[in-house]
Design a protein around this motif. Structure first.
Motif, PDB file in Angstrom:
ATOM      1  N   PHE A  50     -25.290 -25.063 -13.237  1.00  0.00           N
ATOM      2  CA  PHE A  50     -24.054 -24.654 -13.634  1.00  0.00           C
ATOM      3  C   PHE A  50     -23.487 -23.350 -13.520  1.00  0.00           C
ATOM      4  O   PHE A  50     -22.321 -23.189 -13.360  1.00  0.00           O
ATOM      5  CB  PHE A  50     -23.922 -24.945 -15.254  1.00  0.00           C
ATOM      6  CG  PHE A  50     -22.644 -25.115 -16.036  1.00  0.00           C
ATOM      7  CD1 PHE A  50     -21.820 -26.497 -15.874  1.00  0.00           C
ATOM      8  CD2 PHE A  50     -22.064 -24.044 -16.605  1.00  0.00           C
ATOM      9  CE1 PHE A  50     -20.611 -26.239 -16.348  1.00  0.00           C
ATOM     10  CE2 PHE A  50     -20.623 -23.926 -17.139  1.00  0.00           C
ATOM     11  CZ  PHE A  50     -20.082 -24.929 -16.990  1.00  0.00           C
ATOM     12  N   ASP A  51     -24.351 -22.128 -13.914  1.00  0.00           N
ATOM     13  CA  ASP A  51     -23.952 -20.960 -13.850  1.00  0.00           C
ATOM     14  C   ASP A  51     -23.496 -20.609 -12.293  1.00  0.00           C
ATOM     15  O   ASP A  51     -22.327 -19.897 -12.124  1.00  0.00           O
ATOM     16  CB  ASP A  51     -25.054 -19.964 -14.266  1.00  0.00           C
ATOM     17  CG  ASP A  51     -25.285 -19.985 -15.712  1.00  0.00           C
ATOM     18  OD1 ASP A  51     -24.461 -20.448 -16.456  1.00  0.00           O
ATOM     19  OD2 ASP A  51     -26.429 -19.897 -16.118  1.00  0.00           O
ATOM     20  N   ASP A  52     -24.243 -21.157 -11.371  1.00  0.00           N
ATOM     21  CA  ASP A  52     -23.848 -20.891  -9.999  1.00  0.00           C
ATOM     22  C   ASP A  52     -22.601 -21.485  -9.568  1.00  0.00           C
ATOM     23  O   ASP A  52     -21.732 -20.908  -8.873  1.00  0.00           O
ATOM     24  CB  ASP A  52     -24.932 -21.157  -9.176  1.00  0.00           C
ATOM     25  CG  ASP A  52     -24.663 -21.279  -7.465  1.00  0.00           C
ATOM     26  OD1 ASP A  52     -24.327 -20.046  -7.299  1.00  0.00           O
ATOM     27  OD2 ASP A  52     -24.617 -22.181  -6.925  1.00  0.00           O
ATOM     28  N   VAL A  53     -22.326 -22.865  -9.892  1.00  0.00           N
ATOM     29  CA  VAL A  53     -20.933 -23.456  -9.881  1.00  0.00           C
ATOM     30  C   VAL A  53     -19.936 -22.653 -10.456  1.00  0.00           C
ATOM     31  O   VAL A  53     -19.043 -22.420  -9.918  1.00  0.00           O
ATOM     32  CB  VAL A  53     -21.056 -25.097 -10.222  1.00  0.00           C
ATOM     33  CG1 VAL A  53     -19.907 -25.654 -10.030  1.00  0.00           C
ATOM     34  CG2 VAL A  53     -22.025 -25.617  -9.120  1.00  0.00           C
ATOM     35  N   LEU A  54     -20.264 -22.298 -11.603  1.00  0.00           N
ATOM     36  CA  LEU A  54     -19.103 -21.568 -12.585  1.00  0.00           C
ATOM     37  C   LEU A  54     -18.674 -20.191 -11.832  1.00  0.00           C
ATOM     38  O   LEU A  54     -17.463 -19.901 -11.574  1.00  0.00           O
ATOM     39  CB  LEU A  54     -19.425 -21.133 -13.862  1.00  0.00           C
ATOM     40  CG  LEU A  54     -18.561 -20.627 -14.924  1.00  0.00           C
ATOM     41  CD1 LEU A  54     -17.220 -21.271 -14.755  1.00  0.00           C
ATOM     42  CD2 LEU A  54     -19.109 -20.289 -16.031  1.00  0.00           C
ATOM     43  N   ASP A  55     -19.869 -19.573 -11.211  1.00  0.00           N
ATOM     44  CA  ASP A  55     -19.453 -18.141 -10.569  1.00  0.00           C
ATOM     45  C   ASP A  55     -18.450 -18.608  -9.430  1.00  0.00           C
ATOM     46  O   ASP A  55     -17.571 -17.510  -9.088  1.00  0.00           O
ATOM     47  CB  ASP A  55     -20.863 -17.599 -10.024  1.00  0.00           C
ATOM     48  CG  ASP A  55     -21.395 -17.027 -11.220  1.00  0.00           C
ATOM     49  OD1 ASP A  55     -20.856 -16.831 -12.243  1.00  0.00           O
ATOM     50  OD2 ASP A  55     -22.565 -16.667 -10.945  1.00  0.00           O
ATOM     51  N   ARG A  56     -18.800 -19.498  -8.706  1.00  0.00           N
ATOM     52  CA  ARG A  56     -17.997 -19.912  -7.299  1.00  0.00           C
ATOM     53  C   ARG A  56     -16.476 -20.458  -7.902  1.00  0.00           C
ATOM     54  O   ARG A  56     -15.621 -19.949  -6.991  1.00  0.00           O
ATOM     55  CB  ARG A  56     -18.677 -20.865  -6.402  1.00  0.00           C
ATOM     56  CG  ARG A  56     -19.936 -20.408  -5.834  1.00  0.00           C
ATOM     57  CD  ARG A  56     -20.609 -21.257  -4.799  1.00  0.00           C
ATOM     58  NE  ARG A  56     -21.292 -22.369  -5.678  1.00  0.00           N
ATOM     59  CZ  ARG A  56     -21.188 -23.646  -5.507  1.00  0.00           C
ATOM     60  NH1 ARG A  56     -20.365 -24.248  -4.523  1.00  0.00           N
ATOM     61  NH2 ARG A  56     -22.003 -24.528  -5.969  1.00  0.00           N
ATOM     62  N   VAL A  57     -16.575 -21.105  -9.003  1.00  0.00           N
ATOM     63  CA  VAL A  57     -15.334 -21.645  -9.543  1.00  0.00           C
ATOM     64  C   VAL A  57     -14.563 -20.519  -9.869  1.00  0.00           C
ATOM     65  O   VAL A  57     -13.226 -20.271  -9.385  1.00  0.00           O
ATOM     66  CB  VAL A  57     -15.245 -22.288 -10.739  1.00  0.00           C
ATOM     67  CG1 VAL A  57     -13.903 -22.612 -11.617  1.00  0.00           C
ATOM     68  CG2 VAL A  57     -15.964 -23.807 -10.271  1.00  0.00           C
ATOM     69  N   VAL A  58     -15.006 -19.189 -10.407  1.00  0.00           N
ATOM     70  CA  VAL A  58     -14.202 -17.791 -10.940  1.00  0.00           C
ATOM     71  C   VAL A  58     -13.949 -17.341  -9.665  1.00  0.00           C
ATOM     72  O   VAL A  58     -12.656 -16.720  -9.508  1.00  0.00           O
ATOM     73  CB  VAL A  58     -15.220 -17.121 -11.641  1.00  0.00           C
ATOM     74  CG1 VAL A  58     -14.737 -15.839 -11.966  1.00  0.00           C
ATOM     75  CG2 VAL A  58     -15.369 -17.774 -13.020  1.00  0.00           C
TER      76      VAL A  58
END
Length: 72
Positions: A50-58
């Motif tokens: 989740f944290d990695d995906v969120l960083d890419r989303v941001v």
């Protein structure tokens, strides 16, 4: 894991749609919803990623809509 985030400065429904479509294509995103009316992004991704995906989303959001900020 599913979490919601406030979107600051999303300008129009078309911008929200464009952002949602681009995020949905990212690897690891299971489900995404960008709601212009409520100024909210809801993201679903695997707990361990989740944290990695969120960083890419941001980062993607900053490229597509530079004035829009995802408030964590």
């Amino acid at each position: 894991m599913r979490k919601s985030f406030k979107l600051d400065e999303i300008d129009c429904a078309n911008c929200a749609n464009k952002l949602q479509d681009a995020i949905a294509r990212l690897d690891g995103v299971e489900e995404v919803s960008v709601n212009f009316m409520t100024q909210k992004l809801t993201l679903t991704a695997a707990d361990e990623r989740f944290d990695d995906v969120l960083d890419r989303v941001v980062a993607l959001a900053a490229d597509i809509e530079p004035d829009c900020e995802i408030v964590r």
